[in-house]
Design an enzyme around this catalytic site. Sequence first.
Site, PDB file in Angstrom:
ATOM      1  N   HIS A  96      16.708  -4.899  23.297  1.00 46.06           N
ATOM      2  CA  HIS A  96      17.690  -4.704  24.357  1.00 46.06           C
ATOM      3  C   HIS A  96      17.216  -3.568  25.258  1.00 46.06           C
ATOM      4  CE1 HIS A  96      21.397  -7.044  23.076  1.00 46.06           C
ATOM      5  NE2 HIS A  96      20.513  -7.314  22.138  1.00 46.06           N
ATOM      6  N   GLY A  97      17.769  -3.518  26.474  1.00 46.31           N
ATOM      7  CA  GLY A  97      17.343  -2.473  27.400  1.00 46.31           C
ATOM      8  C   GLY A  97      15.904  -2.666  27.844  1.00 46.31           C
ATOM      9  N   HIS A 128      20.097   0.797  27.413  1.00 45.31           N
ATOM     10  CA  HIS A 128      20.684  -0.085  28.421  1.00 45.31           C
ATOM     11  C   HIS A 128      20.754   0.647  29.767  1.00 45.31           C
ATOM     12  CE1 HIS A 128      22.739  -2.133  24.856  1.00 45.31           C
ATOM     13  NE2 HIS A 128      21.960  -3.044  25.390  1.00 45.31           N
ATOM     14  N   GLY A 129      20.537  -0.104  30.832  1.00 46.78           N
ATOM     15  CA  GLY A 129      20.734   0.448  32.168  1.00 46.78           C
ATOM     16  C   GLY A 129      19.638   1.370  32.663  1.00 46.78           C
ATOM     17  N   ASP A 142      26.438 -12.034  25.615  1.00 48.88           N
ATOM     18  CA  ASP A 142      25.806 -10.770  25.231  1.00 48.88           C
ATOM     19  C   ASP A 142      26.847  -9.714  24.852  1.00 48.88           C
ATOM     20  OD1 ASP A 142      23.532  -9.153  24.873  1.00 48.88           O
ATOM     21  OD2 ASP A 142      23.591  -8.413  26.938  1.00 48.88           O
ATOM     22  N   HIS A 143      26.557  -8.917  23.837  1.00 47.96           N
ATOM     23  CA  HIS A 143      27.354  -7.748  23.435  1.00 47.96           C
ATOM     24  C   HIS A 143      28.855  -8.018  23.369  1.00 47.96           C
ATOM     25  CE1 HIS A 143      24.357  -4.631  23.009  1.00 47.96           C
ATOM     26  NE2 HIS A 143      23.744  -5.106  24.082  1.00 47.96           N
ATOM     27  N   ASN A 191      15.422  -8.777  26.293  1.00 51.34           N
ATOM     28  CA  ASN A 191      16.494  -8.751  27.279  1.00 51.34           C
ATOM     29  C   ASN A 191      16.101  -7.995  28.545  1.00 51.34           C
ATOM     30  OD1 ASN A 191      17.859  -9.863  25.122  1.00 51.34           O
ATOM     31  ND2 ASN A 191      19.618  -8.508  25.251  1.00 51.34           N
ATOM     32  N   VAL A 192      16.372  -8.615  29.690  1.00 53.46           N
ATOM     33  CA  VAL A 192      16.169  -7.969  30.989  1.00 53.46           C
ATOM     34  C   VAL A 192      17.414  -8.211  31.825  1.00 53.46           C
ATOM     35  CG1 VAL A 192      14.773  -7.862  33.087  1.00 53.46           C
ATOM     36  CG2 VAL A 192      13.666  -8.341  30.885  1.00 53.46           C
ATOM     37  N   THR A 209      19.142  -5.075  33.985  1.00 53.12           N
ATOM     38  CA  THR A 209      19.288  -4.084  35.050  1.00 53.12           C
ATOM     39  C   THR A 209      18.286  -4.301  36.182  1.00 53.12           C
ATOM     40  OG1 THR A 209      20.107  -2.463  33.453  1.00 53.12           O
ATOM     41  CG2 THR A 209      19.312  -1.611  35.554  1.00 53.12           C
TER      42      THR A 209
END
Length: 288
Positions: free
Chosen positions: A207-208, A179-180, A81-82, A229-230, A232
Amino acid sequence: MYKTLKEVTQTATELNMTVGAFNTHNLEMLPEMIRAAKEMGAPIIIQTSIDTAKYIGYKVIVAVAKEIAEDEMVDVCLHLDHARDFDEIKAAIDAGYSSVMYDGSHLPFKENIAKTKAVVEYARAHGASVEGELGTIGGTEEGISVAEDDKVYTKPEDAVEFVKHTGVDALAIAIGTNHGQFKSKTEVNIPLLKEIHAVVDIPLVVHGGTGVKEEDYPELINNGIRKFNVGTELLVNWTKTAKESFSETEVNKSLRHNVIPANMKVKEIVKHKIGLFMNSDSPLSMKK
């Protein structure tokens, strides 16, 4: 079976669902995440950051993911990822990762295209898939930080050109997520997603995902989101559960008694999310 991102998202497209992409932060989380997918009868994408990959070891993660995928008879994609460093991307692909993300979202448009295309060429020659990113997603994840004022939404016309010139297998788009984000929920720009989906014919990525309201999932899925995407939510709940276990345990008690409850909490969340991602209440006829 060990699969590429292209393969699992093709299945998702055919079934009008999305594939959960779950970030593992240590090796302990990994087996229960895959077993959760097995119990739900769905494919799964296991994601790592570069730092997690280095911490565990690229080849170790690949070996474990492949072994469990075969033993449990689950379709598993292992995704970096990233990533922004070509050397790290090459290391992941050479070690056997079946998918990588090149994040050129911070670059000028043409440079993002050129560098993403180079990653696609290397990955394709080695049997791996590539996810690109266009626009910027807010928040902070593994050292990559984007301030609220610096967020840039994905433009549909740019998405068309980006996909055309890079050949990516999936595209992460900026539609308002961060994100986060776990203490609040975001307002996702559904109209923009619909515009992008109308002109881009490849799997789209959110994302996020922790910050996305679950009631928004069906509309996201019905408009082309094929990877969700999961990260956090898993990290926060694993840590909370582990803190509770460690605070109550005897110092000479085996560590597994403290770690297993945290792993099972992750499994519970993954199963819940996959259940929603399978989009069971939406008929296949809604697929565009």
